[in-house]
Design a protein around this motif. Structure first.
Motif, PDB file in Angstrom:
ATOM      1  N   UNK A 278       0.958  -1.005   0.080  1.00 56.94           N
ATOM      2  CA  UNK A 278      -0.037  -0.019  -0.144  1.00 56.94           C
ATOM      3  C   UNK A 278       1.048   1.255  -0.100  1.00 56.94           C
ATOM      4  N   UNK A 279       0.479   2.206  -0.753  1.00 58.43           N
ATOM      5  CA  UNK A 279       1.315   3.560  -0.928  1.00 58.43           C
ATOM      6  C   UNK A 279       0.430   4.789  -0.817  1.00 58.43           C
ATOM      7  N   UNK A 295      -2.921   3.836  -3.006  1.00 61.47           N
ATOM      8  CA  UNK A 295      -2.717   2.795  -3.950  1.00 61.47           C
ATOM      9  C   UNK A 295      -2.378   1.537  -3.275  1.00 61.47           C
ATOM     10  N   UNK A 296      -3.369   0.538  -3.981  1.00 60.06           N
ATOM     11  CA  UNK A 296      -2.976  -1.149  -3.600  1.00 60.06           C
ATOM     12  C   UNK A 296      -2.459  -1.736  -4.548  1.00 60.06           C
ATOM     13  N   UNK A 297      -1.345  -2.266  -4.467  1.00 60.34           N
ATOM     14  CA  UNK A 297      -0.705  -3.237  -5.637  1.00 60.34           C
ATOM     15  C   UNK A 297      -0.283  -4.613  -4.940  1.00 60.34           C
ATOM     16  N   UNK A 298      -0.535  -5.672  -5.699  1.00 63.22           N
ATOM     17  CA  UNK A 298      -0.166  -7.040  -5.551  1.00 63.22           C
ATOM     18  C   UNK A 298       0.182  -7.854  -6.555  1.00 63.22           C
ATOM     19  N   UNK A 299       1.076  -8.778  -6.452  1.00 61.62           N
ATOM     20  CA  UNK A 299       1.743  -9.647  -7.512  1.00 61.62           C
ATOM     21  C   UNK A 299       1.418 -10.896  -6.871  1.00 61.62           C
ATOM     22  N   UNK A 300       0.705 -12.045  -7.439  1.00 64.31           N
ATOM     23  CA  UNK A 300       0.470 -13.396  -7.239  1.00 64.31           C
ATOM     24  C   UNK A 300      -0.019 -13.376  -5.867  1.00 64.31           C
ATOM     25  N   UNK A 315      -2.949  -7.048  -8.419  1.00 59.76           N
ATOM     26  CA  UNK A 315      -3.955  -6.059  -8.366  1.00 59.76           C
ATOM     27  C   UNK A 315      -3.195  -4.746  -8.288  1.00 59.76           C
ATOM     28  N   UNK A 316      -4.114  -3.710  -8.944  1.00 56.19           N
ATOM     29  CA  UNK A 316      -3.556  -2.480  -9.167  1.00 56.19           C
ATOM     30  C   UNK A 316      -4.911  -1.551  -8.782  1.00 56.19           C
ATOM     31  N   UNK A 317      -5.214  -0.923  -7.719  1.00 58.83           N
ATOM     32  CA  UNK A 317      -6.315  -0.272  -7.293  1.00 58.83           C
ATOM     33  C   UNK A 317      -5.757   1.082  -6.877  1.00 58.83           C
ATOM     34  N   UNK A 327     -12.991   7.840  -4.716  1.00 60.37           N
ATOM     35  CA  UNK A 327     -13.348   7.063  -5.944  1.00 60.37           C
ATOM     36  C   UNK A 327     -12.361   5.928  -6.182  1.00 60.37           C
ATOM     37  N   UNK A 328     -12.987   4.680  -6.232  1.00 53.99           N
ATOM     38  CA  UNK A 328     -12.026   3.554  -6.282  1.00 53.99           C
ATOM     39  C   UNK A 328     -11.901   3.127  -7.818  1.00 53.99           C
ATOM     40  N   UNK A 329     -10.831   3.131  -8.557  1.00 58.33           N
ATOM     41  CA  UNK A 329     -10.575   2.743  -9.750  1.00 58.33           C
ATOM     42  C   UNK A 329      -9.377   1.624  -9.941  1.00 58.33           C
ATOM     43  N   UNK A 330      -9.112   1.142 -11.035  1.00 60.61           N
ATOM     44  CA  UNK A 330      -7.982   0.031 -11.339  1.00 60.61           C
ATOM     45  C   UNK A 330      -8.618  -1.208 -11.786  1.00 60.61           C
ATOM     46  N   UNK A 331      -7.622  -2.182 -11.346  1.00 62.01           N
ATOM     47  CA  UNK A 331      -7.960  -3.759 -11.974  1.00 62.01           C
ATOM     48  C   UNK A 331      -7.346  -4.637 -11.113  1.00 62.01           C
TER      49      UNK A 331
END
Length: 340
Positions: A278-279, A295-300, A315-317, A327-331
């Motif tokens: 989380x950043x 920002x929330x990022x995750x790999x595997x 994850x890239x939110x 507002x929540x965005x990303x994939x």
């Protein structure tokens, strides 16, 4: 001596008072709330005030008079819920308060001290947290109130508290709005503590191997509060009884506070072999509606695993905007899925 009663909005003063030789004496004056069906006693006041009646018509000269003043305030087992009802604000905390304050001197140069004890502190909703208590020592001198004490909770080491704020009644009497411009300084310090206590309160948690520490400061004015300090934590293992909840390892947390900004320097870990981080942070220009930039990022990252399903994802939110309308965005992309 004669009985006296004074009502000020939702408050009333009731007790005995006398006036002799230009000295006002109050004995056993009870401060109570005024309600339609019931009232609550907030505390009791005893006071002796030497008055110069020629200056009563002018606020500034009234507080400058050198006559002796003696004030004793006592509060016994007052429920925080009663205070919340008086100010019409939900504190979110239950408990009681006991306090005493002894002041002597003149109206413009009061000095003395006292103590405050908060007992049975618990969240107002359902909670498994053990009740906490806090003890504060008060010191009044040179137009300033200083506070120091400890917050005690069975699962944590003592958290030290300290602070100071102006205590100038003559300024508030002339300009009540100046209260929001008075400079204060509050500090709280939690030494490094083990996380094992989390197992008592987090359902199904079997391991909580790590530490946590915090050093916080809130200063400035009510109009422009300033934050500073740091919150740190690390955990080598966070594990749950249910296999569907991923095990976390190598967790690191580092949050810095500066001005009106809370910045996440580090918040990362491994979930069942997948990386997650989380950043970002938040701007606290409004304490009730902070501006978020996260920002929330995750790999595997392991999302779910049981006898029927196993799924991992990248994850890239992003969460942007005020808390009330962020507002929540990303994939979220599934990189592995197995259905039995």
């Amino acid at each position: 001596a004669t009985g006296c009663q004074l009502e000020l909005g939702r408050l009333s003063l009731l007790g005995e008072g006398s006036l002799a030789n230009d000295t006002l004496e109050l004995k056993g004056v009870r401060l109570r709330t005024v309600g339609e069906t019931e009232s609550t006693e907030l505390g009791q006041i005893d006071a002796t005030v030497a008055l110069d009646f020629e200056s009563l018509s002018d606020t500034e000269t009234f507080f400058d008079q050198p006559g002796d003043v003696s004030v004793r305030v006592r509060i016994n087992e007052l429920a925080l819920s009663d205070i919340a009802a008086l100010v019409q604000k939900d504190f979110g905390v239950l408990g009681t308060i006991d306090a005493k304050l002894d002041l002597d001197g003149s109206l413009s140069a009061l000095a003395g001290g006292g103590e405050v004890k908060l007992s049975g502190l618990k969240p107002s909703g359902e909670s498994k947290l053990a009740a906490a208590e806090a003890g504060l020592r008060l010191d009044v001198a040179d137009g300033r109130l200083a506070v120091d004490g400890e917050f005690l909770q069975p699962d944590l080491p003592p958290i030290t508290l300290s602070g100071s704020a102006p205590l100038r009644p003559e300024k508030l009497a002339n300009d009540p709005a100046s209260l929001s411009r008075q400079r204060f300084d509050l500090r709280a310090h939690c030494p490094t503590t083990q996380l094992a206590w989390l197992r008592r309160y987090v359902p199904g948690m079997t391991h909580a191997d790590g530490t946590f520490a915090a050093d916080l400061r809130l200063s400035g004015t009510a109009d422009e509060p300033q934050l500073s300090g740091q919150i740190t934590g690390e955990a080598s293992l966070l594990k749950f009884r249910r296999e569907s909840i991923p095990t976390a390892t190598d967790v690191k947390l580092d949050i810095k506070l500066e001005g009106d900004r809370v910045e996440i320097e580090a918040c990362r870990g491994t979930l069942a072999g997948g990386l997650i981080e989380v950043e970002g942070g938040a701007t606290l220009a409004s304490l009730t509606d902070p501006e978020l930039s996260l920002k929330l990022g995750a790999t595997d990252a392991l999302l779910h695993r049981d006898d029927n399903i196993s799924a991992r994802a990248n994850i890239d939110l992003s969460l942007q905007g005020p808390l009330s309308a962020a507002a929540l965005s990303g994939k979220v992309g599934i990189v592995y899925g197995h259905f039995y």
